[in-house]
Design a protein around this motif. Structure first.
Motif, PDB file in Angstrom:
ATOM      1  N   ILE A 149      36.392 -74.174 -23.981  1.00 14.53           N
ATOM      2  CA  ILE A 149      37.072 -74.260 -25.532  1.00 14.53           C
ATOM      3  C   ILE A 149      38.324 -74.273 -23.995  1.00 14.53           C
ATOM      4  CG2 ILE A 149      38.809 -73.057 -26.399  1.00 14.53           C
ATOM      5  CD1 ILE A 149      36.221 -72.002 -28.152  1.00 14.53           C
ATOM      6  N   VAL A 150      39.345 -74.494 -24.222  1.00 14.11           N
ATOM      7  CA  VAL A 150      40.820 -75.232 -23.282  1.00 14.11           C
ATOM      8  C   VAL A 150      41.739 -75.209 -24.006  1.00 14.11           C
ATOM      9  CG1 VAL A 150      38.495 -76.514 -21.494  1.00 14.11           C
ATOM     10  CG2 VAL A 150      40.237 -77.899 -23.176  1.00 14.11           C
ATOM     11  N   PRO A 151      42.834 -74.980 -22.987  1.00 10.28           N
ATOM     12  CA  PRO A 151      44.021 -75.043 -23.668  1.00 10.28           C
ATOM     13  C   PRO A 151      44.940 -76.609 -23.316  1.00 10.28           C
ATOM     14  CG  PRO A 151      44.000 -74.127 -21.668  1.00 10.28           C
ATOM     15  CD  PRO A 151      43.007 -74.874 -22.160  1.00 10.28           C
ATOM     16  N   TRP A 152      46.070 -76.633 -24.154  1.00  9.83           N
ATOM     17  CA  TRP A 152      46.651 -77.583 -23.606  1.00  9.83           C
ATOM     18  C   TRP A 152      47.990 -78.234 -22.268  1.00  9.83           C
ATOM     19  CZ3 TRP A 152      52.093 -77.019 -23.052  1.00  9.83           C
ATOM     20  CH2 TRP A 152      52.806 -76.262 -23.220  1.00  9.83           C
ATOM     21  N   ASN A 153      48.051 -76.901 -22.010  1.00 11.84           N
ATOM     22  CA  ASN A 153      48.731 -77.362 -20.384  1.00 11.84           C
ATOM     23  C   ASN A 153      47.728 -77.920 -19.796  1.00 11.84           C
ATOM     24  OD1 ASN A 153      47.369 -74.977 -19.941  1.00 11.84           O
ATOM     25  ND2 ASN A 153      48.733 -73.350 -19.060  1.00 11.84           N
ATOM     26  N   VAL A 154      47.150 -77.152 -19.382  1.00 17.37           N
ATOM     27  CA  VAL A 154      46.290 -78.542 -18.339  1.00 17.37           C
ATOM     28  C   VAL A 154      45.529 -78.654 -18.922  1.00 17.37           C
ATOM     29  CG1 VAL A 154      47.907 -77.520 -16.138  1.00 17.37           C
ATOM     30  CG2 VAL A 154      46.032 -76.229 -16.999  1.00 17.37           C
ATOM     31  N   PRO A 155      44.568 -79.819 -19.734  1.00 14.56           N
ATOM     32  CA  PRO A 155      43.426 -80.024 -20.086  1.00 14.56           C
ATOM     33  C   PRO A 155      42.317 -80.423 -19.352  1.00 14.56           C
ATOM     34  CG  PRO A 155      44.865 -81.630 -20.860  1.00 14.56           C
ATOM     35  CD  PRO A 155      45.394 -80.725 -19.752  1.00 14.56           C
ATOM     36  N   GLN A 156      42.230 -81.205 -18.409  1.00 13.12           N
ATOM     37  CA  GLN A 156      41.013 -81.360 -17.768  1.00 13.12           C
ATOM     38  C   GLN A 156      41.472 -81.243 -17.144  1.00 13.12           C
ATOM     39  OE1 GLN A 156      39.455 -84.761 -18.162  1.00 13.12           O
ATOM     40  NE2 GLN A 156      40.060 -83.869 -20.184  1.00 13.12           N
ATOM     41  N   PHE A 157      42.555 -80.070 -15.820  1.00 11.52           N
ATOM     42  CA  PHE A 157      41.616 -79.234 -14.997  1.00 11.52           C
ATOM     43  C   PHE A 157      40.784 -78.143 -16.054  1.00 11.52           C
ATOM     44  CE2 PHE A 157      42.982 -75.296 -12.456  1.00 11.52           C
ATOM     45  CZ  PHE A 157      42.058 -76.086 -11.200  1.00 11.52           C
ATOM     46  N   THR A 158      41.834 -78.027 -16.833  1.00  9.29           N
ATOM     47  CA  THR A 158      41.012 -76.394 -17.388  1.00  9.29           C
ATOM     48  C   THR A 158      38.972 -76.665 -17.802  1.00  9.29           C
ATOM     49  OG1 THR A 158      42.068 -76.914 -19.251  1.00  9.29           O
ATOM     50  CG2 THR A 158      42.564 -75.017 -17.790  1.00  9.29           C
ATOM     51  N   THR A 159      39.278 -77.765 -17.971  1.00 10.14           N
ATOM     52  CA  THR A 159      37.830 -78.154 -18.325  1.00 10.14           C
ATOM     53  C   THR A 159      37.120 -78.577 -17.504  1.00 10.14           C
ATOM     54  OG1 THR A 159      38.862 -79.623 -20.981  1.00 10.14           O
ATOM     55  CG2 THR A 159      36.797 -80.638 -18.717  1.00 10.14           C
ATOM     56  N   MET A 160      37.511 -78.966 -16.290  1.00  7.34           N
ATOM     57  CA  MET A 160      37.057 -79.024 -14.735  1.00  7.34           C
ATOM     58  C   MET A 160      36.384 -78.155 -14.145  1.00  7.34           C
ATOM     59  SD  MET A 160      35.988 -82.404 -15.429  1.00  7.34           S
ATOM     60  CE  MET A 160      36.443 -83.486 -16.422  1.00  7.34           C
ATOM     61  N   THR A 161      37.563 -76.757 -14.741  1.00  8.40           N
ATOM     62  CA  THR A 161      36.858 -75.375 -13.967  1.00  8.40           C
ATOM     63  C   THR A 161      35.890 -74.513 -15.332  1.00  8.40           C
ATOM     64  OG1 THR A 161      37.889 -74.450 -15.879  1.00  8.40           O
ATOM     65  CG2 THR A 161      38.864 -74.708 -14.105  1.00  8.40           C
ATOM     66  N   LYS A 162      35.374 -75.478 -15.491  1.00  6.43           N
ATOM     67  CA  LYS A 162      34.046 -75.327 -17.145  1.00  6.43           C
ATOM     68  C   LYS A 162      32.814 -76.437 -16.374  1.00  6.43           C
ATOM     69  CE  LYS A 162      37.503 -72.988 -20.058  1.00  6.43           C
ATOM     70  NZ  LYS A 162      38.263 -72.673 -19.223  1.00  6.43           N
ATOM     71  N   LEU A 163      33.308 -77.589 -17.292  1.00  3.79           N
ATOM     72  CA  LEU A 163      32.221 -78.396 -17.034  1.00  3.79           C
ATOM     73  C   LEU A 163      31.287 -78.811 -16.414  1.00  3.79           C
ATOM     74  CD1 LEU A 163      30.677 -80.906 -18.833  1.00  3.79           C
ATOM     75  CD2 LEU A 163      33.036 -82.559 -18.427  1.00  3.79           C
ATOM     76  N   PRO A 164      32.222 -79.726 -14.842  1.00  3.81           N
ATOM     77  CA  PRO A 164      30.779 -79.823 -13.260  1.00  3.81           C
ATOM     78  C   PRO A 164      29.990 -78.593 -13.266  1.00  3.81           C
ATOM     79  CG  PRO A 164      32.829 -79.795 -12.788  1.00  3.81           C
ATOM     80  CD  PRO A 164      32.683 -79.643 -14.495  1.00  3.81           C
ATOM     81  N   ALA A 165      30.191 -77.669 -13.129  1.00  2.17           N
ATOM     82  CA  ALA A 165      29.300 -76.657 -12.627  1.00  2.17           C
ATOM     83  C   ALA A 165      28.451 -75.844 -13.815  1.00  2.17           C
ATOM     84  CB  ALA A 165      30.606 -75.117 -13.098  1.00  2.17           C
ATOM     85  N   ALA A 166      28.093 -75.939 -15.802  1.00  2.00           N
ATOM     86  CA  ALA A 166      27.682 -75.704 -16.433  1.00  2.00           C
ATOM     87  C   ALA A 166      26.402 -76.755 -16.210  1.00  2.00           C
ATOM     88  CB  ALA A 166      28.181 -76.073 -17.159  1.00  2.00           C
TER      89      ALA A 166
END
Length: 240
Positions: A149-166
């Motif tokens: 679940i990611v916020p609006w302010n840095v949407p792709q960066f916060t996505t990538m703090t989760k997605l590639p590691a998983a």
């Protein structure tokens, strides 16, 4: 205007369960710049089922880690080819200056993808350690289905703090973008489709708080990765 009418679930573009939509409003002009369907509990159920099936029965968690890393690397390469478009889209939907989007909002997510792709090739997935009664084997295995679940302010960066590691770890993912900034997630879904990841490994459903609570409380989810407000974090922690 950017208009979408489907969700990316199970490797396919599927029709939403409901009819509600999310309007994306430009902070610059206060005009509507996009419209996407709003995910419901039923949509989250479908996404979790797809991720669950991909984890329990699909090839992804059973692949060699280096092969998963190669797949994430393909995604990183595809992402690199769309940096200008990603920067412009994020500026349009959430309002950061285009210079910041070009310097950070787009390239840093790509760097995260590349970092985890390389890490997956060198990471120690299993090692032996001395134990009280002899050697002990420590083995790192994927946890299962991850709700991101990611916020609006840095949407792709916060996505990538989760997605590639998983992904490199062998998990499957249900990504819920913020309702204010869902547009960039559709571009990401296109790239994931082009990278040829197995169906159900990544599922993307933009939605608001109610569907988000349904997702984090879902019995088919094994781990929640959240970035957002302290209040929402406490609420999610109590649900989990």
């Amino acid at each position: 205007m950017h208009t979408h009418d489907r969700f990316y679930i199970g490797g396919h573009w599927v029709t939403p369960a409901g009819s509600a939509t999310l309007d994306v409003i430009s902070p610059h002009t206060e005009e509507i710049v996009g419209r996407v369907p709003e995910g419901t509990a039923a949509d989250m159920d479908r996404a979790v089922a797809a991720a669950r099936d991909a984890f329990d029965n699909g090839p992804w968690p059973r692949m060699a880690p280096a092969d998963r890393a190669d797949a994430v690397g393909r995604l990183a390469d595809l992402y690199a080819g769309r940096l200008g478009e990603i920067a412009e889209l994020i500026t349009e939907e959430m309002g950061s200056p285009i210079t910041f989007s070009q310097l950070a909002q787009a390239p840093q997510p790509q760097m995260m993808l590349s970092y985890f792709a390389e890490l997956g090739k060198t990471f120690t997935w299993e090692d032996d350690r001395p134990g009280l009664f002899g050697p002990v084997t420590v083995r790192r295995e994927p946890v299962g289905v991850v709700a991101a679940i990611v916020p609006w302010n840095v949407p792709q960066f916060t996505t990538m703090t989760k997605l590639p590691a998983a992904l490199v770890a062998g998990c499957t993912v249900v990504l819920k973008p913020a309702p204010e900034t869902p547009l960039d997630s559709y571009l990401l879904a296109e790239l994931i489709e082009q990278a040829d990841l197995p169906p159900g490994v990544v599922n993307i459903v933009p939605a608001g708080r109610e569907a988000g609570e349904h997702l984090v409380s879902h019995p088919g989810v094994d781990k929640v990765a959240f970035t957002g407000s302290t209040a929402a974090g406490r609420r999610i922690g109590s649900i989990c």
